[in-house]
Motif scaffolding. Structure first.
Motif, mmCIF file in Angstrom:
data_model
loop_
_atom_site.group_PDB
_atom_site.id
_atom_site.type_symbol
_atom_site.label_atom_id
_atom_site.label_comp_id
_atom_site.label_asym_id
_atom_site.label_seq_id
_atom_site.Cartn_x
_atom_site.Cartn_y
_atom_site.Cartn_z
ATOM 1 N N LYS A 1 0.818 -1.220 0.000
ATOM 2 C CA LYS A 1 0.000 0.000 0.000
ATOM 3 C C LYS A 1 0.852 1.271 0.000
ATOM 4 O O LYS A 1 1.921 1.321 0.555
ATOM 5 N N ASN A 2 0.295 2.270 -0.619
ATOM 6 C CA ASN A 2 1.017 3.519 -0.796
ATOM 7 C C ASN A 2 0.839 4.442 0.415
ATOM 8 O O ASN A 2 -0.285 4.689 0.834
ATOM 9 N N SER A 3 1.962 4.955 0.948
ATOM 10 C CA SER A 3 1.826 5.949 2.026
ATOM 11 C C SER A 3 2.752 7.127 1.727
ATOM 12 O O SER A 3 3.304 7.746 2.625
ATOM 13 N N GLU A 4 2.909 7.383 0.435
ATOM 14 C CA GLU A 4 3.882 8.388 -0.004
ATOM 15 C C GLU A 4 3.616 9.765 0.615
ATOM 16 O O GLU A 4 4.539 10.462 1.019
ATOM 17 N N LYS A 5 2.312 10.105 0.730
ATOM 18 C CA LYS A 5 1.990 11.463 1.191
ATOM 19 C C LYS A 5 2.420 11.673 2.640
ATOM 20 O O LYS A 5 2.732 12.776 3.046
ATOM 21 N N ILE A 6 2.411 10.608 3.435
ATOM 22 C CA ILE A 6 2.766 10.769 4.849
ATOM 23 C C ILE A 6 4.247 10.463 5.086
ATOM 24 O O ILE A 6 4.953 11.214 5.733
ATOM 25 N N SER B 1 7.151 6.788 1.369
ATOM 26 C CA SER B 1 7.400 5.445 0.809
ATOM 27 C C SER B 1 6.410 5.152 -0.311
ATOM 28 O O SER B 1 5.203 5.247 -0.099
ATOM 29 N N TYR B 2 6.945 4.780 -1.466
ATOM 30 C CA TYR B 2 6.034 4.433 -2.565
ATOM 31 C C TYR B 2 6.099 2.921 -2.792
ATOM 32 O O TYR B 2 6.810 2.426 -3.653
ATOM 33 N N ARG B 3 5.375 2.162 -1.974
ATOM 34 C CA ARG B 3 5.481 0.696 -1.978
ATOM 35 C C ARG B 3 4.862 -0.007 -3.185
ATOM 36 O O ARG B 3 5.278 -1.117 -3.511
ATOM 37 N N PRO B 4 3.865 0.578 -3.858
ATOM 38 C CA PRO B 4 3.306 -0.152 -5.010
ATOM 39 C C PRO B 4 4.368 -0.540 -6.029
ATOM 40 O O PRO B 4 4.277 -1.577 -6.660
ATOM 41 N N THR C 1 -7.473 1.768 5.214
ATOM 42 C CA THR C 1 -6.743 2.740 6.049
ATOM 43 C C THR C 1 -5.218 2.507 6.050
ATOM 44 O O THR C 1 -4.749 1.374 5.885
ATOM 45 N N ASP C 2 -4.469 3.595 6.310
ATOM 46 C CA ASP C 2 -3.004 3.490 6.394
ATOM 47 C C ASP C 2 -2.577 2.566 7.528
ATOM 48 O O ASP C 2 -1.481 2.015 7.517
#
Ligand code: HEM
Length: 438
Positions: A129-134, A137-140, A381-382
């Motif tokens: 899952k992507n949590s780049e904004k927080i 990390s760009y996991r996709p 959710t994150d």
């Protein structure tokens, strides 16, 4: 006294023990082989119950395959006249040739199975899952690299299947070719690229040989390095992501910023952000991670060797296009596709719906595309990132497990219950052994 005994036993298996944290970090940073590890690793991501070390197990299997494959290359001759007999020599003439071959074959089967299981664990922990904004990390991206690795692993195994040039090989490849042929418009072109003409012969063998010993291993190795590098640039495994996000939100830290770039293809997050996530929960990568990896390599090698002693790699009669084994089966990891092809071939009066097209191409392509798009569609959710069976992902986990169960059942049906003429036989029913030569 107790401590002395403990130290003595430890020294038997591992003598390196850095005196200070500084020394431990130096050991990682200054060493050519180790410097791609971070100096510190989070204890959460080292937990066996999180990753089950599946990725490292795959890495170990790939290493066994590379070493045994290189040895086999000295003995195997990729020509239709000699391929089968060079395998016979390996089995009966070359000292321990049978063992190297069995080891290679069993490691390949284990690798395909472990890659599937690793994909399942990554999905069920929401680690893509992507949590780049927080957190940045760009996991996709690593999920997509993983999907490419899955495809290449299967291709690597499949191309190896042809090399013994026996009946099993020839007809398994014929099934794949028939499926490719049923693709609308591009089918014949794909088939031509695959087999290098209109029949499976020397052109096919040399093509598959070069792909098997050079192109696919090099590709997999490069993607593997990228896969590992991405984990590092994502700030470690997703096991710490949810915790980090919580802390970042609590402390109202602005977690923006990227620092590194590997030839413009891999960016990463700042070390400060990573530390934020895991304050006080790290160990030095050397020796803790390195020791763990070494132990996994030793264990995987031991298990694979033990299995190779007991499970013999099959070798049937030499390949012949003059007679077809009945039933002819694809390798086990493609059996679910062969089964789907049979189940979706529908004849209504004069009209036939092609199973090759529906079951062999449309359904798997759809599944693969869906898997690729899923990180973008998943809006849970994150807090679900890096957590096994998070409650917000119940429905998608159930749907995913359902698809996996269907695939496993189809493989079972294809492997165990399909007899001559692809008829279903129950476990208690016997089928007549069809003649192997006319
Ligand atoms: C040749 C095949 C592969 C190798 C050698 C490999 C290796 C690894 C390793 C060593 C890790 C570190 C964690 C662990 O040990 O489990 C990892 C993590 C990961 N892998 Fe793979 N992998 C492969 C295939 C795949 C596939 C098929 C997928 C999914 C489509 C995938 C997606 C991921 C993701 C997203 C992570 C990060 C997980 C996390 O942060 O918890 N990998 N992989």
């Amino acid at each position: 006294m107790k401590k002395k005994i403990k130290t003595f036993i430890r020294n038997l298996v591992w003598t390196y023990s850095p005196a200070t944290e500084r020394e431990a970090s130096d050991a990682t940073a200054r060493n050519f082989l180790l410097h791609w590890f971070p100096a510190k690793t989070t204890t959460r991501s080292m937990s066996f119950s999180y990753s089950m070390a599946l990725g490292t197990i795959i890495f170990a299997l790939f290493s066994i395959l590379t070493i045994t494959g290189l040895i086999l290359m000295f003995l195997y001759v990729p020509s239709v006249e000699r391929a089968y007999w060079s395998i016979k020599d390996l089995e009966f003439v070359v000292p321990y040739g049978w063992f190297i071959r069995d080891l290679h074959r069993i490691a390949a089967q284990l690798m395909v199975a472990t890659v599937f299981i690793h994909l399942m664990r990554v999905f069920l922990t929401g680690a893509y899952k992507n949590s780049e904004k927080i957190t940045g990390s760009y996991r996709p991206l690593n999920w997509w690299i993983g999907l490419a690795l899955l495809l290449i692993t299967m291709m690597l195994s499949y191309t190896g299947y042809l090399l013994p040039w026996d009946q099993l090989a020839l007809w398994a490849i014929t099934i794949g070719d028939h499926i490719a042929l049923s693709a609308p418009l591009v089918g014949p072109a794909i088939s031509k690229v695959l087999i290098g003409g209109t029949i499976i012969d020397q052109n096919t063998l040399i093509r598959w040989y070069v792909a098997h010993v050079f192109f696919l291993p090099v590709l997999i190795f490069m993607l593997l390095l990228w896969h590992m590098w991405r984990i590092r640039k994502d700030g470690g495994l997703a096991a710490v992501e949810a915790l980090g996000i919580e802390r970042i939100k609590q402390d109202k830290v602005v977690a923006k910023g990227k620092t590194y770039s590997l030839m413009g293809i891999t960016t990463g997050i700042t070390p400060t952000i990573t530390q934020y996530r895991v304050r006080g929960e790290t160990v030095s990568s050397s020796p803790y991670v390195t020791r763990r990896i070494l132990m996994i390599f030793v264990m995987v090698t031991a298990v694979t060797m033990a299995l190779a002693f007991f499970i013999k790699a099959p070798l049937e009669q030499p390949a012949s296009l003059m007679w077809t084994p009945n039933p002819a089966k694809a390798p086990w990891y493609f059996l679910w596709l062969q089964e789907l092809v049979a189940d979706t071939t529908i004849r209504i009066k004069g009209l036939t719906i092609s199973g090759g097209l529906v079951g062999g191409i449309v359904i798997p392509t759809f599944l693969f595309l869906f898997a690729g798009l899923w990180p973008l569609l998943d809006k849970s959710t994150d807090q679900a990132i890096g957590v096994w069976f998070h409650k917000s992902r119940r429905l998608q986990n159930a749907a995913f497990l359902f698809i996996c169960a269907v695939i496993i059942i189809l493989i079972y049906v294809g492997a165990v219950m399909r007899g001559p003429y692809w008829h279903i036989y129950m476990p208690w029913q016997q089928w007549i052994k069809m003649p192997t030569r006319f």
